[in-house]
Design an enzyme around this catalytic site. Structure first.
Site: not given
Ligand code: BG6
Length: 504
Positions: A61, A167, A254, A259
């Site tokens: 923007r 996401k 989250d 994951h």
């Molecule tokens: C993200 C989450 O998808 O993954 C975060 O939104 C989290 O809250 C992060 O901290 C963790 O990723 P990594 O790669 O640091 O384990």
């Protein structure tokens, strides 16, 4: 013929140069672009994986010139890149491929200007409409941007365009489904690349290699030999400056919906028919389909939620917040391979260490011989797959100590860094590269997202009456999460409660 005991086998994936492309990053002023996307693209460039002709266009923007955008990106890449040394010359070459385009996401005319701009950029003829549109915007704009890209004719019949989405994919099953419909109205599912950055991590990919490039584990990988599986993704930091986002989300949405579910699916899936994207994703989705909905009466025994001390005082967090920063879940994959084998999953913020690992705990030996004498002191065999940090695989088994008749558990260790050096590409390098060459294996498909939400919704929609446990920062989470395990004679095998033991 000489038997080969050690070998290397080149799968040939990932070494070629991508075809010419133009990538448009929507929401380019955000953190993701400067922290992850630009450093990853610059690394691909340094490693000569990008072609001579490519363009990266930041779309956002705020009015900015190309030069201003390049200067911001340069500062960011210097700060966040994994390279130890800064290569000024290489950056100067790279940044000549970087541009900026201003526009409001809901403004249709901005997309027409974008289209004109893409056609005017150097090398556009060679790019031949190979466009990647990356949605790094707030989620409420995903559908809007896709709609306008479609309206401006930026998705052509040639199907050379791809849409990459970050996401969150919705906040529950219903919103995820709506989002999928909006995106699919603009572009075919096969051209949609939903990023789960865990799938880009080297060690997560190694799960597949470990399971299916070896023959010794697969016969044991089932209910006959495995007692239970533990999956932990622990973070040592709190929500930091992301309180505003996180408070509306919580650990279940989250981390768990995406994951954790992906790690579970890769651990539990059947061997796919081939390594192509559809075969692999078919097997992952079958695992998710085999996990039944949680019934309300099961929640007190199977789900624990917690919040770290002081979370409600974090920046942009509701002082009465009931959002969980920790969740532990016991679930079952109801299929022939895994029936009655518990999978314990936990994830949380502000835990003792940052660690992500999968621990496979094998069944005890029959209750005769050593087991009869040592009982619970005789450790069960465990296989610990460490995803981060100190990436590696450790097999723990029992051995006789020299001299007196004692049994001690010992480790057989494989450490990535020792074996292959510490080189480990960032997840986004792999994912962006794969999207550029059109390999969607490491991206989640609509049906995976849908099934993961079904499971999460059955918890989320019914857990209002469950207690919210608080836990101390730097602990391993609420004690109630230990009870999930102790009632079955198990315990979380964290680093301290090591898998190793000595039996008299
Ligand atoms: C993200 C989450 O998808 O993954 C975060 O939104 C989290 O809250 C992060 O901290 C963790 O990723 P990594 O790669 O640091 O384990």
């Amino acid at each position: 013929m000489t038997e080969i005991y050690r070998s290397t086998c080149d799968l040939g994936d990932g070494m070629t140069v991508t075809p010419p492309f133009a990538m448009v990053i929507f929401g380019a002023s955000g953190d993701l672009t400067v922290r992850k996307l630009m450093p990853a693209l610059f690394h691909l460039y340094l490693e000569k994986r990008l072609p001579e002709i490519f363009q990266i266009v930041g779309f956002a923007r705020r009015p900015k010139t190309d030069e201003q955008f390049r200067a911001e990106m340069k500062e960011g890449v210097k700060k966040f890149s994994r390279s130890e040394q800064w290569d000024e010359k290489a950056w100067a070459e790279f940044e000549s491929h970087v541009f900026y385009s201003v526009g409001e996401f809901p403004d249709a005319s901005a997309y027409e200007r974008l289209q004109q701009r893409l056609l005017m950029l150097p090398g556009s003829r060679e790019v031949e409409g190979h466009y990647l549109f990356y949605l790094a915007t707030a989620p409420e704009y995903f559908g809007v941007v896709a709609h306008h890209l479609h309206g401006a004719g930026l998705f052509s019949e040639s199907k050379r365009q791809k849409l990459i989405v970050e996401k969150p994919f919705g906040i529950d099953g219903e919103t995820a489904e709506k989002l999928t419909q909006e995106l699919q109205a603009a572009v075919a599912e096969s051209l949609l690349y939903r990023i789960d950055h865990y799938l880009g991590k080297e060690t997560v990919q190694n799960l597949l290699y470990f399971r299916f490039a070896n023959s010794i584990y697969e016969p044991l990988w089932n209910r006959r030999y495995i007692d239970h599986v533990q999956i932990t993704v622990a973070e040592s930091e709190g929500v930091g400056s992301r309180g505003g986002y996180f408070d509306k989300s919580g650990s279940l949405r989250d981390m768990f919906q995406n994951h954790m579910m992906q790690l579970l699916a890769l651990t539990a899936m059947e061997p796919p028919a081939s390594l192509d994207a559809e075969s692999l994703r078919n097997e992952k989705v079958k695992v998710l389909c085999s996990i039944p909905d949680f019934q309300k009466e099961q929640l007190s025994e199977r789900v624990v939620r917690g919040q770290y001390d002081g979370y409600r005082n974090e920046e942009r967090v509701d002082p009465k917040s009931m959002t969980e920063t920790y969740v532990a879940v016991k679930l079952f994959v109801d299929n022939w391979r895994w029936s009655e084998v518990p999978f314990y999953l936990r994830t949380g913020k502000f835990l003792k260490h940052r660690t992500s690992e999968i621990v496979v705990v094998f069944r005890r030996p029959p209750s005769v011989l050593f087991q009869a004498k040592c009982g619970l002191h005789l450790m069960r065999n465990t296989l610990r797959i460490r995803l981060q940090p100190d990436e590696g695989i450790h097999l723990c088994f029992n051995a006789k100590t020299p001299g007196r008749g004692r049994i001690e558990s010992v480790d057989m260790d494989f450490k990535y860094a020792l074996e292959f050096g510490s080189y480990s590409p960032e997840a986004y390098e792999r994912l962006l590269y794969d999207a550029l060459v059109g390999d969607s294996t490491l991206f989640t498909r609509a049906d995976e997202v849908k099934e993961a939400w079904r499971i999460v919704d059955s918890i989320q929609n019914q857990w209002q009456d469950q207690p919210m446990h608080t836990y101390a920062r730097g602990s391993w989470g609420p004690e109630a999460a230990d009870q999930l395990m102790t009632c079955e004679g198990n315990r979380w095998l964290t680093e301290e409660a090591s898998t190793r033991s000595t039996a008299p």
